[in-house]
Design an enzyme around this catalytic site. Sequence first.
Site, PDB file in Angstrom:
ATOM      1  N   HIS A 251      47.223  25.509 -47.948  1.00 22.06           N
ATOM      2  CA  HIS A 251      46.900  26.908 -48.185  1.00 22.06           C
ATOM      3  C   HIS A 251      46.489  27.535 -46.866  1.00 22.06           C
ATOM      4  O   HIS A 251      45.868  26.872 -46.041  1.00 22.06           O
ATOM      5  CB  HIS A 251      45.745  27.025 -49.203  1.00 22.06           C
ATOM      6  CG  HIS A 251      45.657  28.363 -49.815  1.00 22.06           C
ATOM      7  ND1 HIS A 251      44.986  29.402 -49.218  1.00 22.06           N
ATOM      8  CD2 HIS A 251      46.182  28.851 -50.955  1.00 22.06           C
ATOM      9  CE1 HIS A 251      45.094  30.470 -49.986  1.00 22.06           C
ATOM     10  NE2 HIS A 251      45.830  30.167 -51.047  1.00 22.06           N
TER      11      HIS A 251
ATOM     12  N   ASP B 250      48.648  25.558 -57.725  1.00 35.48           N
ATOM     13  CA  ASP B 250      49.983  25.392 -58.289  1.00 35.48           C
ATOM     14  C   ASP B 250      50.363  23.943 -58.539  1.00 35.48           C
ATOM     15  O   ASP B 250      51.362  23.667 -59.186  1.00 35.48           O
ATOM     16  CB  ASP B 250      51.030  26.033 -57.368  1.00 35.48           C
ATOM     17  CG  ASP B 250      50.906  27.531 -57.408  1.00 35.48           C
ATOM     18  OD1 ASP B 250      50.588  28.052 -58.486  1.00 35.48           O
ATOM     19  OD2 ASP B 250      51.098  28.173 -56.373  1.00 35.48           O
TER      20      ASP B 250
HETATM   21  N1  CMC Z   1      53.520  20.064 -46.982  1.00 38.35           N
HETATM   22  C1  CMC Z   1      53.640  19.446 -45.790  1.00 38.35           C
HETATM   23  N2  CMC Z   1      53.181  19.960 -44.636  1.00 38.35           N
HETATM   24  C2  CMC Z   1      52.579  21.145 -44.701  1.00 38.35           C
HETATM   25  C3  CMC Z   1      52.400  21.846 -45.914  1.00 38.35           C
HETATM   26  C4  CMC Z   1      52.910  21.251 -47.095  1.00 38.35           C
HETATM   27  N3  CMC Z   1      52.772  21.880 -48.281  1.00 38.35           N
HETATM   28  N4  CMC Z   1      51.761  23.007 -45.683  1.00 38.35           N
HETATM   29  C5  CMC Z   1      51.529  23.040 -44.368  1.00 38.35           C
HETATM   30  N5  CMC Z   1      52.022  21.921 -43.771  1.00 38.35           N
HETATM   31  C6  CMC Z   1      51.920  21.540 -42.356  1.00 38.35           C
HETATM   32  C7  CMC Z   1      52.916  22.287 -41.522  1.00 38.35           C
HETATM   33  O1  CMC Z   1      54.132  21.584 -41.383  1.00 38.35           O
HETATM   34  C8  CMC Z   1      52.168  22.414 -40.213  1.00 38.35           C
HETATM   35  O2  CMC Z   1      52.255  21.175 -39.540  1.00 38.35           O
HETATM   36  P1  CMC Z   1      52.385  21.127 -37.922  1.00 38.35           P
HETATM   37  O3  CMC Z   1      51.078  21.642 -37.398  1.00 38.35           O
HETATM   38  O4  CMC Z   1      52.661  19.701 -37.595  1.00 38.35           O
HETATM   39  O5  CMC Z   1      53.543  22.033 -37.579  1.00 38.35           O
HETATM   40  C9  CMC Z   1      50.708  22.586 -40.627  1.00 38.35           C
HETATM   41  O6  CMC Z   1      50.618  21.953 -41.911  1.00 38.35           O
HETATM   42  C10 CMC Z   1      50.292  24.049 -40.767  1.00 38.35           C
HETATM   43  O7  CMC Z   1      51.240  24.698 -41.639  1.00 38.35           O
HETATM   44  P2  CMC Z   1      51.569  26.235 -41.639  1.00 38.35           P
HETATM   45  O8  CMC Z   1      52.931  26.434 -42.240  1.00 38.35           O
HETATM   46  O9  CMC Z   1      51.326  26.803 -40.281  1.00 38.35           O
HETATM   47  O10 CMC Z   1      50.447  26.790 -42.610  1.00 38.35           O
HETATM   48  P3  CMC Z   1      50.425  28.220 -43.286  1.00 38.35           P
HETATM   49  O11 CMC Z   1      48.991  28.588 -43.398  1.00 38.35           O
HETATM   50  O12 CMC Z   1      51.305  29.177 -42.567  1.00 38.35           O
HETATM   51  O13 CMC Z   1      51.065  27.947 -44.724  1.00 38.35           O
HETATM   52  C11 CMC Z   1      51.380  27.651 -47.030  1.00 38.35           C
HETATM   53  C12 CMC Z   1      50.369  28.003 -45.912  1.00 38.35           C
HETATM   54  C13 CMC Z   1      50.675  27.790 -48.385  1.00 38.35           C
HETATM   55  C14 CMC Z   1      52.554  28.628 -46.989  1.00 38.35           C
HETATM   56  C15 CMC Z   1      51.862  26.184 -46.799  1.00 38.35           C
HETATM   57  O14 CMC Z   1      50.765  25.284 -46.872  1.00 38.35           O
HETATM   58  C16 CMC Z   1      52.949  25.780 -47.800  1.00 38.35           C
HETATM   59  O15 CMC Z   1      54.129  26.036 -47.562  1.00 38.35           O
HETATM   60  N6  CMC Z   1      52.555  25.126 -48.953  1.00 38.35           N
HETATM   61  C17 CMC Z   1      53.521  24.785 -49.959  1.00 38.35           C
HETATM   62  C18 CMC Z   1      53.753  25.996 -50.853  1.00 38.35           C
HETATM   63  C19 CMC Z   1      52.597  26.239 -51.779  1.00 38.35           C
HETATM   64  O16 CMC Z   1      52.091  25.333 -52.440  1.00 38.35           O
HETATM   65  N7  CMC Z   1      52.184  27.527 -51.881  1.00 38.35           N
HETATM   66  C20 CMC Z   1      51.155  27.962 -52.833  1.00 38.35           C
HETATM   67  C21 CMC Z   1      49.930  28.475 -52.176  1.00 38.35           C
HETATM   68  S1  CMC Z   1      48.601  28.661 -53.381  1.00 38.35           S
HETATM   69  C22 CMC Z   1      49.156  29.870 -54.483  1.00 38.35           C
HETATM   70  C23 CMC Z   1      49.248  31.202 -53.823  1.00 38.35           C
HETATM   71  O17 CMC Z   1      48.221  31.713 -53.356  1.00 38.35           O
HETATM   72  O18 CMC Z   1      50.358  31.791 -53.837  1.00 38.35           O
END
Ligand code: CMC
Length: 435
Positions: A311, A369
């Site tokens: 998140h 989720d």
């Molecule tokens: N699985 C594997 N690796 C992950 C994940 C994941 N779900 N989420 C983040 N990472 C890794 C990412 O690869 C990165 O690694 P590195 O530093 O080596 O490049 C690091 O963690 C930071 O990730 P980010 O993409 O910069 O983080 P963000 O804050 O931009 O993304 C997120 C947040 C929710 C989009 C992401 O965690 C994600 O895609 N999660 C899966 C989708 C999900 O479950 N979304 C629902 C969120 S809760 C309901 C809502 O509020 O909508």
Amino acid sequence: MENKVKPNGKATLTAGGKSVELPVYSGSVGPDVIDIGKMYAQTGMFTLDPGFTSTASCESQITYIDGDAGILLHRGYPIDQLAEQSSFLEVCYLLLKGELPNAAQHKEFDSTITRHTMLHAQFDRFFEGFRRDAHPMAIMCGTVGALSAFYHDSTNVDDPIQRQVAQHRMIAKMPTIAARAFKYSAGQPFVSPRNELDYASNFLRMCFAVPAEDYKINPVLAKAMDRIFILHADHEQNASTSTVRLAGSSGANPFACIAAGIACLWGPAHGGANEAALQMLQEIGTVENVGPYVQKVKNKEAGVRLMGFGHRVYKNYDPRAKVMAQTCREVLKEVGAESDPLLPVALELERVALSDEYFIERKLYPNVDFYSGITLKAMGFPTSMFTVLFALARTVGWIAQWEEMTTDNTQRIGRPRQVYTGAPQRDYVPIGQRK
Ligand code: CMC
């Protein structure tokens, strides 16, 4: 909204050969903010923050999240207390008005919402324009936007009474629209709302009753539905809420703004994650496949992430996920689906991820989720409806945030800047002279 931020000194910024003082403000809890509104005028520079990781876009008094501590408060009340002791309509009142209702206020609000659940008769014909196999979220985007074509008398954003009527209409009609989106894709006739039922029971009946057999309300499932709505009701300035605020900042009508929020919510990184999480569990299939799947995630194979994990704000267990996991167990027990083969896969995935250095160091925990998909599946919803249910519940949060923005005198049309890296000015070349 009465603005309450308090001045708390100045921050000094040295940029472009100049040193400027920028005001610092404090809220009631949470980090202070540096007001950079006059920075461009003073330095000739913009700030750059793709994804808004360090940028507050507004002052708000609705929801507070401490992502490091795993805390979520609505108007100050912890989400677990609301989920366990309150009801969705009471939470709606709280989000909209700022305080929990007393008994008389609760009764009046409940009655108002109940009496707005029907849709204009002509509205039903609108659904028939969609293909039967249309994704219900596509139907939601179209039909909610179309509300402004049916309820002209509540689109004047400068009139507080019209704004309130629009808010009540959307909270009341969203379950009816969502249930119709479901029924339409199932090829079943629409079921009308019943005023003697509570909000969640009414929605379940509109989804699952058929002319040949009425739906018998199961109190455990109705309670679970209500709790799922509470858990999704608001979440501060997330992507869809910010979309609603941005759309509303131009003065667009509330129905159009909520439709914009629904469009944003649809994406798999946001509300679409519950659908994606269940698909992922189905793809993994068995407990033995968890290890190899986690390896693929760690190898960052194209498009492979742990859906329902991570998140932007929570760097700890999502407090909603804890309640959701408990609700999941209750629902599975009630419907006799404790033997759902996806449950052990989910538990193993959670165990492996929470003990793996890759996820620990990135602070990736289950979010709301992760367990909502298994729960909703057990309740009888197809995966395509999961995000629709999220949209239904989040409508109140969007509306409360939209109202707050509309009444905040400091808000102006949202208009981000950019750092331009395209071609500088050049002269047009006639087609015959181009290479
Ligand atoms: N699985 C594997 N690796 C992950 C994940 C994941 N779900 N989420 C983040 N990472 C890794 C990412 O690869 C990165 O690694 P590195 O530093 O080596 O490049 C690091 O963690 C930071 O990730 P980010 O993409 O910069 O983080 P963000 O804050 O931009 O993304 C997120 C947040 C929710 C989009 C992401 O965690 C994600 O895609 N999660 C899966 C989708 C999900 O479950 N979304 C629902 C969120 S809760 C309901 C809502 O509020 O909508």
